[in-house]
Motif scaffolding. Structure first.
Motif, PDB file in Angstrom:
ATOM      1  N   LYS A 118       0.827  -1.212   0.000  1.00 30.88           N
ATOM      2  CA  LYS A 118       0.000   0.000   0.000  1.00 30.88           C
ATOM      3  C   LYS A 118       0.860   1.260   0.000  1.00 30.88           C
ATOM      4  CE  LYS A 118      -4.003  -1.972   2.324  1.00 30.88           C
ATOM      5  NZ  LYS A 118      -4.815  -1.986   3.549  1.00 30.88           N
ATOM      6  N   GLU A 119       1.960   1.245   0.785  1.00 28.32           N
ATOM      7  CA  GLU A 119       2.869   2.396   0.829  1.00 28.32           C
ATOM      8  C   GLU A 119       3.504   2.668  -0.533  1.00 28.32           C
ATOM      9  OE1 GLU A 119       5.712   1.661   3.947  1.00 28.32           O
ATOM     10  OE2 GLU A 119       4.125   1.520   5.452  1.00 28.32           O
ATOM     11  N   CYS A 120       3.639   1.640  -1.345  1.00 25.77           N
ATOM     12  CA  CYS A 120       4.189   1.790  -2.698  1.00 25.77           C
ATOM     13  C   CYS A 120       3.144   2.334  -3.671  1.00 25.77           C
ATOM     14  CB  CYS A 120       4.724   0.458  -3.217  1.00 25.77           C
ATOM     15  SG  CYS A 120       6.240  -0.074  -2.418  1.00 25.77           S
ATOM     16  N   GLY A 121       1.938   2.604  -3.169  1.00 22.97           N
ATOM     17  CA  GLY A 121       0.888   3.159  -4.015  1.00 22.97           C
ATOM     18  C   GLY A 121       0.132   2.121  -4.819  1.00 22.97           C
ATOM     19  N   ILE A 122       0.278   0.852  -4.437  1.00 24.47           N
ATOM     20  CA  ILE A 122      -0.420  -0.220  -5.139  1.00 24.47           C
ATOM     21  C   ILE A 122      -1.656  -0.583  -4.315  1.00 24.47           C
ATOM     22  CG2 ILE A 122      -0.258  -2.617  -5.911  1.00 24.47           C
ATOM     23  CD1 ILE A 122       2.794  -2.054  -6.241  1.00 24.47           C
ATOM     24  N   PRO A 123      -2.843  -0.398  -4.876  1.00 24.14           N
ATOM     25  CA  PRO A 123      -4.058  -0.696  -4.116  1.00 24.14           C
ATOM     26  C   PRO A 123      -4.058  -2.159  -3.676  1.00 24.14           C
ATOM     27  CG  PRO A 123      -4.589   0.262  -6.261  1.00 24.14           C
ATOM     28  CD  PRO A 123      -3.126  -0.005  -6.248  1.00 24.14           C
ATOM     29  N   TYR A 124      -4.400  -2.379  -2.423  1.00 28.55           N
ATOM     30  CA  TYR A 124      -4.434  -3.746  -1.917  1.00 28.55           C
ATOM     31  C   TYR A 124      -5.542  -3.900  -0.903  1.00 28.55           C
ATOM     32  CZ  TYR A 124      -3.256  -8.216  -0.022  1.00 28.55           C
ATOM     33  OH  TYR A 124      -3.336  -9.528   0.363  1.00 28.55           O
ATOM     34  N   GLU A 125      -6.476  -4.742  -1.207  1.00 26.32           N
ATOM     35  CA  GLU A 125      -7.553  -5.061  -0.275  1.00 26.32           C
ATOM     36  C   GLU A 125      -7.676  -6.571  -0.219  1.00 26.32           C
ATOM     37  OE1 GLU A 125     -11.202  -3.010  -1.005  1.00 26.32           O
ATOM     38  OE2 GLU A 125     -10.165  -1.134  -1.395  1.00 26.32           O
ATOM     39  N   GLY A 126      -6.730  -7.197   0.414  1.00 18.98           N
ATOM     40  CA  GLY A 126      -6.702  -8.653   0.457  1.00 18.98           C
ATOM     41  C   GLY A 126      -7.575  -9.227   1.539  1.00 18.98           C
ATOM     42  N   ARG A 127      -7.816 -10.513   1.399  1.00 20.63           N
ATOM     43  CA  ARG A 127      -8.535 -11.249   2.427  1.00 20.63           C
ATOM     44  C   ARG A 127      -7.606 -11.491   3.606  1.00 20.63           C
ATOM     45  NH1 ARG A 127     -10.299 -15.650  -1.966  1.00 20.63           N
ATOM     46  NH2 ARG A 127     -11.924 -14.437  -2.978  1.00 20.63           N
ATOM     47  N   PRO A 128      -8.164 -11.791   4.774  1.00 22.16           N
ATOM     48  CA  PRO A 128      -7.309 -12.151   5.907  1.00 22.16           C
ATOM     49  C   PRO A 128      -6.456 -13.371   5.543  1.00 22.16           C
ATOM     50  CG  PRO A 128      -9.576 -11.821   6.631  1.00 22.16           C
ATOM     51  CD  PRO A 128      -9.588 -11.771   5.130  1.00 22.16           C
ATOM     52  N   LEU A 129      -5.252 -13.414   6.055  1.00 22.14           N
ATOM     53  CA  LEU A 129      -4.343 -14.515   5.770  1.00 22.14           C
ATOM     54  C   LEU A 129      -4.856 -15.807   6.391  1.00 22.14           C
ATOM     55  CD1 LEU A 129      -1.573 -15.404   4.589  1.00 22.14           C
ATOM     56  CD2 LEU A 129      -0.621 -14.964   6.862  1.00 22.14           C
ATOM     57  N   ARG A 130      -4.965 -16.845   5.579  1.00 26.75           N
ATOM     58  CA  ARG A 130      -5.267 -18.209   6.036  1.00 26.75           C
ATOM     59  C   ARG A 130      -4.100 -19.050   5.555  1.00 26.75           C
ATOM     60  NH1 ARG A 130     -11.164 -20.177   4.624  1.00 26.75           N
ATOM     61  NH2 ARG A 130     -10.371 -21.924   5.836  1.00 26.75           N
ATOM     62  N   PRO A 131      -3.065 -19.204   6.366  1.00 29.99           N
ATOM     63  CA  PRO A 131      -1.847 -19.864   5.892  1.00 29.99           C
ATOM     64  C   PRO A 131      -2.109 -21.276   5.367  1.00 29.99           C
ATOM     65  CG  PRO A 131      -1.478 -18.844   8.032  1.00 29.99           C
ATOM     66  CD  PRO A 131      -2.956 -18.797   7.768  1.00 29.99           C
ATOM     67  N   HIS A 132      -1.796 -21.469   4.091  1.00 27.77           N
ATOM     68  CA  HIS A 132      -1.982 -22.762   3.446  1.00 27.77           C
ATOM     69  C   HIS A 132      -1.139 -22.815   2.179  1.00 27.77           C
ATOM     70  CE1 HIS A 132      -4.659 -20.289   1.020  1.00 27.77           C
ATOM     71  NE2 HIS A 132      -4.554 -21.220   0.078  1.00 27.77           N
ATOM     72  N   LEU A 133      -1.058 -23.995   1.632  1.00 31.39           N
ATOM     73  CA  LEU A 133      -0.369 -24.228   0.377  1.00 31.39           C
ATOM     74  C   LEU A 133      -1.356 -24.993  -0.510  1.00 31.39           C
ATOM     75  CD1 LEU A 133       3.266 -25.489   0.143  1.00 31.39           C
ATOM     76  CD2 LEU A 133       1.504 -26.504  -1.271  1.00 31.39           C
ATOM     77  N   THR A 134      -1.787 -24.389  -1.621  1.00 31.37           N
ATOM     78  CA  THR A 134      -2.763 -25.012  -2.506  1.00 31.37           C
ATOM     79  C   THR A 134      -2.103 -26.138  -3.292  1.00 31.37           C
ATOM     80  OG1 THR A 134      -3.994 -22.944  -2.698  1.00 31.37           O
ATOM     81  CG2 THR A 134      -4.400 -24.610  -4.398  1.00 31.37           C
ATOM     82  N   LEU A 135      -2.762 -27.303  -3.286  1.00 27.63           N
ATOM     83  CA  LEU A 135      -2.211 -28.499  -3.939  1.00 27.63           C
ATOM     84  C   LEU A 135      -2.923 -28.848  -5.242  1.00 27.63           C
ATOM     85  CD1 LEU A 135      -1.948 -30.642  -0.705  1.00 27.63           C
ATOM     86  CD2 LEU A 135      -0.077 -29.474  -1.898  1.00 27.63           C
ATOM     87  N   ALA A 136      -4.245 -28.691  -5.286  1.00 26.93           N
ATOM     88  CA  ALA A 136      -5.000 -29.119  -6.469  1.00 26.93           C
ATOM     89  C   ALA A 136      -6.385 -28.484  -6.472  1.00 26.93           C
ATOM     90  CB  ALA A 136      -5.139 -30.642  -6.474  1.00 26.93           C
ATOM     91  N   ARG A 137      -6.991 -28.520  -7.661  1.00 27.57           N
ATOM     92  CA  ARG A 137      -8.361 -28.050  -7.832  1.00 27.57           C
ATOM     93  C   ARG A 137      -9.132 -29.091  -8.632  1.00 27.57           C
ATOM     94  NH1 ARG A 137      -5.165 -23.722  -7.844  1.00 27.57           N
ATOM     95  NH2 ARG A 137      -5.869 -21.806  -6.884  1.00 27.57           N
ATOM     96  N   SER A 138     -10.387 -29.287  -8.264  1.00 25.19           N
ATOM     97  CA  SER A 138     -11.255 -30.137  -9.074  1.00 25.19           C
ATOM     98  C   SER A 138     -11.623 -29.364 -10.336  1.00 25.19           C
ATOM     99  CB  SER A 138     -12.532 -30.491  -8.311  1.00 25.19           C
ATOM    100  OG  SER A 138     -12.226 -31.289  -7.192  1.00 25.19           O
ATOM    101  N   ARG A 139     -11.673 -30.062 -11.443  1.00 22.63           N
ATOM    102  CA  ARG A 139     -12.078 -29.427 -12.700  1.00 22.63           C
ATOM    103  C   ARG A 139     -13.567 -29.094 -12.631  1.00 22.63           C
ATOM    104  NH1 ARG A 139      -7.951 -30.355 -16.405  1.00 22.63           N
ATOM    105  NH2 ARG A 139      -6.434 -31.894 -15.660  1.00 22.63           N
ATOM    106  N   ARG A 140     -13.950 -28.035 -13.311  1.00 26.17           N
ATOM    107  CA  ARG A 140     -15.342 -27.573 -13.251  1.00 26.17           C
ATOM    108  C   ARG A 140     -16.346 -28.633 -13.698  1.00 26.17           C
ATOM    109  NH1 ARG A 140     -15.230 -22.348 -11.899  1.00 26.17           N
ATOM    110  NH2 ARG A 140     -13.558 -21.030 -12.667  1.00 26.17           N
ATOM    111  N   ASN A 141     -16.002 -29.408 -14.691  1.00 29.12           N
ATOM    112  CA  ASN A 141     -16.947 -30.391 -15.224  1.00 29.12           C
ATOM    113  C   ASN A 141     -16.785 -31.772 -14.592  1.00 29.12           C
ATOM    114  OD1 ASN A 141     -14.464 -30.825 -16.348  1.00 29.12           O
ATOM    115  ND2 ASN A 141     -15.213 -31.236 -18.408  1.00 29.12           N
ATOM    116  N   GLU A 142     -16.044 -31.832 -13.476  1.00 28.60           N
ATOM    117  CA  GLU A 142     -15.788 -33.098 -12.788  1.00 28.60           C
ATOM    118  C   GLU A 142     -16.361 -33.037 -11.369  1.00 28.60           C
ATOM    119  OE1 GLU A 142     -13.830 -35.810 -13.823  1.00 28.60           O
ATOM    120  OE2 GLU A 142     -13.543 -34.963 -15.826  1.00 28.60           O
ATOM    121  N   PRO A 143     -16.675 -34.193 -10.781  1.00 28.43           N
ATOM    122  CA  PRO A 143     -17.093 -34.184  -9.379  1.00 28.43           C
ATOM    123  C   PRO A 143     -15.954 -33.670  -8.495  1.00 28.43           C
ATOM    124  CG  PRO A 143     -17.447 -36.345 -10.383  1.00 28.43           C
ATOM    125  CD  PRO A 143     -16.673 -35.525 -11.363  1.00 28.43           C
TER     126      PRO A 143
END
Length: 194
Positions: A118-143
């Motif tokens: 924000k101090e660098c003038g870059i707008p930032y409105e992030g969500r609260p931090l939920r520490p995690h590491l994303t591993l995978a996503r289900s495809r939209r057309n899959e269960p």
């Protein structure tokens, strides 16, 4: 006649990355899930990261503004002791592993990184931090299979490790077909880091 120009942009985030041996430990534990759910979109192990601040699409010209203050911030910080632990899911479609260890310090680091953005003038409105590491996503057309895959990680506790660097990362999301790839724009070592 005025010519219409489009400023070049890059999708940016600021993150920590576990060391290779910690990622390989988790990859071995994920073996049964890889076999059971091959249609999930599995993130590449080399792209695994813990996002502290997602900045989205930025003009390329904004990137140099971040470099000196991020380098200064990290040079004054000791490495954090973290570990990968357990599993969970967002909306039954996104599989993740959790983070354990110096969580209070991790939250303080994320707060400082976000304030600096924000101090660098870059707008930032992030969500609260939920520490995690994303591993995978289900495809939209899959269960969705993230719930079942997360159950297989419930007992996982990875070995502790120390953060080595803070990474400024660019991605190719939205830049054509194929898998998402990340690349370090720059990375800075923590004080006393290796």
């Amino acid at each position: 006649m005025k010519e219409k120009t489009h400023a070049a942009t890059v999708r940016i985030f600021i993150a920590l990355a576990p060391p290779d041996d910690a990622k390989q430990e988790l990859e071995r534990v994920l073996g049964p899930a890889y076999a059971a759910y091959p249609r999930m979109r599995w993130n590449r192990i080399e792209d695994w990261h813990i996002t502290l601040a997602f900045l989205g699409e930025l003009p390329v010209a904004a990137v140099p503004l971040l470099r000196p203050p991020l380098a200064e911030l990290v040079a004054a910080r000791r490495p954090l002791r973290l570990a990968l632990r357990g599993g969970g899911h967002f909306d039954e479609r996104v599989l993740w592993t959790g983070i354990d260890g110096d969580l209070e310090e991790l939250h303080l680091l994320a707060d400082d990184v976000r304030a600096l953005v924000k101090e660098c003038g870059i707008p930032y409105e992030g969500r609260p931090l939920r520490p995690h590491l994303t591993l995978a996503r289900s495809r939209r057309n899959e269960p969705p299979h993230a719930v079942e895959a997360a159950a297989g990680l419930a007992a996982f506790t990875g070995r502790p490790w120390h953060t080595e660097r803070l990474h400024l990362v660019g991605s190719n999301i939205g830049r054509g077909p194929g898998p998402i790839h990340y690349r370090d724009i720059e990375a800075w070592p923590f004080a006393g880091g290796r």
